[in-house]
Write an enzyme that holds these catalytic residues in place. Structure first.
Site, PDB file in Angstrom:
ATOM      1  N   PRO A 292      -2.504   1.876 -10.317  1.00 10.54           N
ATOM      2  CA  PRO A 292      -2.168   1.380  -8.971  1.00 10.54           C
ATOM      3  C   PRO A 292      -1.697   2.468  -8.007  1.00 10.54           C
ATOM      4  O   PRO A 292      -1.487   2.216  -6.840  1.00 10.54           O
ATOM      5  CB  PRO A 292      -1.057   0.364  -9.227  1.00 10.54           C
ATOM      6  CG  PRO A 292      -0.596   0.594 -10.608  1.00 10.54           C
ATOM      7  CD  PRO A 292      -1.672   1.272 -11.344  1.00 10.54           C
ATOM      8  N   LYS A 296      -5.869   0.943  -5.067  1.00  6.99           N
ATOM      9  CA  LYS A 296      -7.311   0.702  -5.000  1.00  6.99           C
ATOM     10  C   LYS A 296      -7.780  -0.543  -5.760  1.00  6.99           C
ATOM     11  O   LYS A 296      -8.890  -1.020  -5.535  1.00  6.99           O
ATOM     12  CB  LYS A 296      -8.055   1.925  -5.563  1.00  6.99           C
ATOM     13  CG  LYS A 296      -7.911   3.172  -4.704  1.00  6.99           C
ATOM     14  CD  LYS A 296      -8.599   3.019  -3.375  1.00  6.99           C
ATOM     15  CE  LYS A 296      -8.144   4.043  -2.346  1.00  6.99           C
ATOM     16  NZ  LYS A 296      -7.686   3.423  -1.120  1.00  6.99           N
TER      17      LYS A 296
HETATM   18  P1  FAS Z   1      -7.725 -10.603 -11.932  1.00 12.81           P
HETATM   19  O1  FAS Z   1      -7.350 -10.083 -13.294  1.00 12.81           O
HETATM   20  O2  FAS Z   1      -6.712 -10.634 -10.848  1.00 12.81           O
HETATM   21  O3  FAS Z   1      -8.241 -12.117 -12.073  1.00 12.81           O
HETATM   22  C1  FAS Z   1      -9.067 -12.493 -13.168  1.00 12.81           C
HETATM   23  C2  FAS Z   1      -8.894 -13.986 -13.367  1.00 12.81           C
HETATM   24  O4  FAS Z   1      -9.780 -14.400 -14.417  1.00 12.81           O
HETATM   25  C3  FAS Z   1      -7.477 -14.343 -13.818  1.00 12.81           C
HETATM   26  O5  FAS Z   1      -6.961 -15.371 -13.011  1.00 12.81           O
HETATM   27  C4  FAS Z   1      -7.654 -14.791 -15.270  1.00 12.81           C
HETATM   28  O6  FAS Z   1      -6.762 -15.830 -15.620  1.00 12.81           O
HETATM   29  C5  FAS Z   1      -9.081 -15.269 -15.277  1.00 12.81           C
HETATM   30  N1  FAS Z   1      -9.729 -15.196 -16.600  1.00 12.81           N
HETATM   31  C6  FAS Z   1      -9.614 -14.224 -17.539  1.00 12.81           C
HETATM   32  N2  FAS Z   1     -10.376 -14.520 -18.610  1.00 12.81           N
HETATM   33  C7  FAS Z   1     -10.998 -15.712 -18.329  1.00 12.81           C
HETATM   34  C8  FAS Z   1     -11.924 -16.530 -19.038  1.00 12.81           C
HETATM   35  N3  FAS Z   1     -12.346 -16.184 -20.252  1.00 12.81           N
HETATM   36  N4  FAS Z   1     -12.335 -17.684 -18.457  1.00 12.81           N
HETATM   37  C9  FAS Z   1     -11.915 -18.032 -17.209  1.00 12.81           C
HETATM   38  N5  FAS Z   1     -11.025 -17.288 -16.482  1.00 12.81           N
HETATM   39  C10 FAS Z   1     -10.592 -16.146 -17.049  1.00 12.81           C
HETATM   40  N6  FAS Z   1      -3.775  -3.273  -7.730  1.00 12.81           N
HETATM   41  C11 FAS Z   1      -3.266  -2.629  -6.659  1.00 12.81           C
HETATM   42  O7  FAS Z   1      -4.024  -2.287  -5.746  1.00 12.81           O
HETATM   43  N7  FAS Z   1      -1.898  -2.371  -6.575  1.00 12.81           N
HETATM   44  C12 FAS Z   1      -1.021  -2.771  -7.565  1.00 12.81           C
HETATM   45  O8  FAS Z   1       0.175  -2.545  -7.475  1.00 12.81           O
HETATM   46  C13 FAS Z   1      -1.517  -3.445  -8.699  1.00 12.81           C
HETATM   47  N8  FAS Z   1      -0.679  -3.881  -9.703  1.00 12.81           N
HETATM   48  C14 FAS Z   1      -1.217  -4.518 -10.808  1.00 12.81           C
HETATM   49  C15 FAS Z   1      -0.394  -4.981 -11.882  1.00 12.81           C
HETATM   50  C16 FAS Z   1      -0.949  -5.627 -13.007  1.00 12.81           C
HETATM   51  C17 FAS Z   1      -0.058  -6.095 -14.141  1.00 12.81           C
HETATM   52  C18 FAS Z   1      -2.349  -5.814 -13.087  1.00 12.81           C
HETATM   53  C19 FAS Z   1      -2.976  -6.486 -14.299  1.00 12.81           C
HETATM   54  C20 FAS Z   1      -3.163  -5.371 -12.038  1.00 12.81           C
HETATM   55  C21 FAS Z   1      -2.605  -4.743 -10.894  1.00 12.81           C
HETATM   56  N9  FAS Z   1      -3.394  -4.306  -9.825  1.00 12.81           N
HETATM   57  C22 FAS Z   1      -2.913  -3.670  -8.731  1.00 12.81           C
HETATM   58  C23 FAS Z   1      -4.786  -4.519  -9.844  1.00 12.81           C
HETATM   59  C24 FAS Z   1      -5.019  -5.950  -9.434  1.00 12.81           C
HETATM   60  O9  FAS Z   1      -4.504  -6.144  -8.146  1.00 12.81           O
HETATM   61  C25 FAS Z   1      -6.478  -6.204  -9.559  1.00 12.81           C
HETATM   62  O10 FAS Z   1      -7.233  -5.145  -8.981  1.00 12.81           O
HETATM   63  C26 FAS Z   1      -6.883  -7.503  -8.965  1.00 12.81           C
HETATM   64  O11 FAS Z   1      -6.082  -8.499  -9.531  1.00 12.81           O
HETATM   65  C27 FAS Z   1      -8.352  -7.681  -9.279  1.00 12.81           C
HETATM   66  O12 FAS Z   1      -8.664  -8.992  -9.093  1.00 12.81           O
HETATM   67  P2  FAS Z   1      -9.708  -9.737 -10.044  1.00 12.81           P
HETATM   68  O13 FAS Z   1     -10.903  -8.866 -10.226  1.00 12.81           O
HETATM   69  O14 FAS Z   1      -9.856 -11.102  -9.469  1.00 12.81           O
HETATM   70  O15 FAS Z   1      -9.020  -9.787 -11.484  1.00 12.81           O
HETATM   71  C1  PHB Z   2       2.747  -2.588  -3.935  1.00  8.81           C
HETATM   72  O1  PHB Z   2       2.780  -3.376  -4.899  1.00  8.81           O
HETATM   73  O2  PHB Z   2       3.338  -2.800  -2.860  1.00  8.81           O
HETATM   74  C2  PHB Z   2       1.936  -1.325  -4.088  1.00  8.81           C
HETATM   75  C3  PHB Z   2       1.464  -0.962  -5.338  1.00  8.81           C
HETATM   76  C4  PHB Z   2       0.724   0.207  -5.482  1.00  8.81           C
HETATM   77  C5  PHB Z   2       0.474   0.986  -4.355  1.00  8.81           C
HETATM   78  C6  PHB Z   2       0.926   0.614  -3.106  1.00  8.81           C
HETATM   79  C7  PHB Z   2       1.678  -0.559  -2.971  1.00  8.81           C
HETATM   80  O3  PHB Z   2      -0.254   2.145  -4.492  1.00  8.81           O
END
Ligand code: FAS
Ligand code: PHB
Length: 389
Positions: A292, A296
């Protein structure tokens, strides 16, 4: 049941793709494993690139973001006491929007409800079949009853732990991965942000990030060893660690308070190629994961959706398969650029266990170079606000 596009996953990728397709008159069914409240309970991304802001507005879900989101013209990178401001607006003419992924997801759910879209929660044992035919189908269990969904195409929006990527035969997939030897401990607190813009802090005590959601809701992260557990961290220990990483003036004046959310996220860089297998298309975290650090993750998911949405509308409405044939290669170009930037920022801003004094000096020197070179700041800004789609 029958639809045109079966979407596995009801996170931001799946919901945004469904919203855009429905607005274009293309039928979808979203299959989500968890409940809506569980999806909305996840605290994740906070920064939205300018390109992603445009897509959200195009999807008709930009109104609350434009009302409540906070446009940011820059951010700070700090190394102990050195603070370097990257003025994206001056260097690129663009800004980013600070607006939580949770809010984006809530806006998408509301919009999908308003359109009467079909989102089925609590699905289990999803299986995707006949992807090499013109009539693929998805089977799943809902309330103990096995169901079948016939469709023309399947979008795998089910995140890193989903089934879509693993449906592509292992021997047909190439995986690229870097697992970082640390994670981010994140805290949400009802306190005014420590600074009016984000501070990415490198320090002798490790990495920290001071971010926000609004003027009374702050989001902070500190780098922690992978062996740490959330229960190892009291609020007091967290605030002390955060302050030890931020520039002293910021640390001395910032407000602290009780955490209302606390979680540890591991950091990895991951890409799966290709993004297509017959009539299955991988989108967002099902295809790639970025640390993160570069903000992106969510933004890459949005650009994948943008490419696939236009490709599927062409395929369904005109029969033209050019867009779907080009989807994987086109999306991967932008994915790899963001992968590089996120890896660079993570390497530049984090202390690696056992690193030598040279590595620490290289981090300091990189930040010093940014403070002295407008060209270096422009290169950073172009990547941070998001490369063109
Ligand atoms: P997601 O993982 O959000 O959504 C996938 C969905 O599919 C979930 O709701 C899940 O329940 C469902 N699913 C899974 N398996 C399934 C199945 N077999 N059948 C049906 N449904 C199923 N990005 C940032 O830019 N900044 C951050 O600070 C940041 N922090 C993050 C912290 C964590 C803990 C994680 C895991 C990710 C983080 N990310 C962050 C990245 C995050 O924002 C992702 O890029 C974003 O959620 C991507 O969205 P989706 O592709 O929809 O995936
Ligand atoms: C946020 O959760 O606000 C966040 C996380 C990662 C970044 C920027 C903002 O790079």
């Amino acid at each position: 049941m029958k639809t045109q596009i079966a979407i596995i996953g009801g996170g931001p990728s799946g919901l945004l793709l469904s919203q855009l397709l429905n607005r274009a008159g293309v039928e979808t069914v979203v299959l989500e494993r968890t409940s809506r409240s569980h999806v909305l309970s996840r605290i994740r991304a906070g920064v939205i690139e300018s390109g992603a802001v445009d897509v959200l507005r195009e999807a008709g879900v930009g109104a609350r973001m434009d009302r409540e989101g906070i446009p940011h013209e820059g951010c700070y990178l700090s190394d102990d006491e050195l603070m370097v401001r990257i003025n994206f607006h001056e260097l690129t003419g663009k800004k980013v929007m600070v607006y939580g992924q949770t809010e984006v997801t809530a806006d998408l759910y509301d919009a999908q409800d308003a359109m009467g879209s079909t989102i089925i929660h609590g699905v289990e044992n999803v299986e995707i079949s006949d992807l090499d035919t013109e009539t693929p189908f998805v089977e799943y269990t809902k309330d103990g009853v096995r169901q079948r969904l016939d469709c023309a195409y399947v979008a795998g929006c089910d995140g890193f732990h989903g089934v879509s990527r693993k449906t592509i035969p292992e021997e047909k997939r190439r995986e690229f991965e870097r697992v970082y030897p640390f994670g981010w401990l994140g805290v949400l607190s009802r306190t005014p942000p420590a600074n009016d813009e984000l501070i990415y802090a490198n320090s002798r005590n490790g990495f920290a990030l001071a971010s926000m959601r609004n003027k009374m809701l702050s989001r902070y992260y500190v780098q922690v060893p992978l062996t740490d557990k959330v229960e190892d961290w009291t609020d007091e220990r967290f605030w002390d660690k955060l302050k030890s990483c931020l520039p002293s003036e910021t640390a001395a004046t910032m407000a602290t308070g009780p955490s209302i959310e606390k979680s540890i996220a591991p950091l990895r860089s991951f890409v799966n190629e290709p993004l297509r297998w017959g009539r299955l298309f991988l989108v967002g975290d099902s295809a790639h994961i970025v640390p993160p650090t570069g903000a992106k993750g969510l933004n890459l998911a949005v650009s994948d959706v943008h490419y696939l949405y236009h490709a599927l509308v062409d395929a369904v409405k005109t029969g033209s398969e050019t867009g779907i044939d080009e989807y994987s290669e086109r999306a991967l170009k932008r994915i790899w650029s963001a992968m590089r930037f996120s890896w660079q920022m993570t390497t530049m801003m984090h202390q690696f266990q056992g690193e030598d004094s040279f590595a620490a000096q290289m981090r300091k020197s990189t930040l010093m170079h940014l403070s002295q070179s407008e060209t270096a700041r422009r290169e950073f800004a172009e990547n941070y606000i998001g490369l063109p789609y």
